[in-house]
Design a protein around this motif. Sequence first.
Motif: not given
Length: 125
Positions: A22-25, A29-33, A70-75, A77-78
């Motif tokens: 899921c890419a955010a524009s 966003y993936t951190i703050n929301c 499981s979830i993970s994030r690449d900050s 790449k948002n």
Amino acid sequence: QVQLVESGGGSVQAGGSLRLSCAASVYDYTINCMMAWFRQAPGKEREGVVITYPLRGRTVYADSVKGRFSISRDSAKNTLYLQMNSLKPEDTAMYYCAADCRGRWSDVPADFAYWGQGTQVTVSS
């Protein structure tokens, strides 16, 4: 306006794996929301798969996916990922990424302001 773009769905056999993205524009966003993955099978209500709110240090998985997803994030790449292992036919659904930045925790789809277009996951037995 925040845009969320999902990818990674497909068809797999039971026991297989998929990783949804899921890419955010909007930066960070993936951190703050609060972000979530929901799914909806035909004829069923949309249900939460996992909800995460990093700033609150909280992540909740649905009982039906605990230990398999499981979830993970690449900050940089948002992008938020959903790794799905040991897939079952009952995991078949349209999967949606959702986000909300209004500062509250919720597992109710109506409380999420932004949604992606969805990506189909089909698991055959």
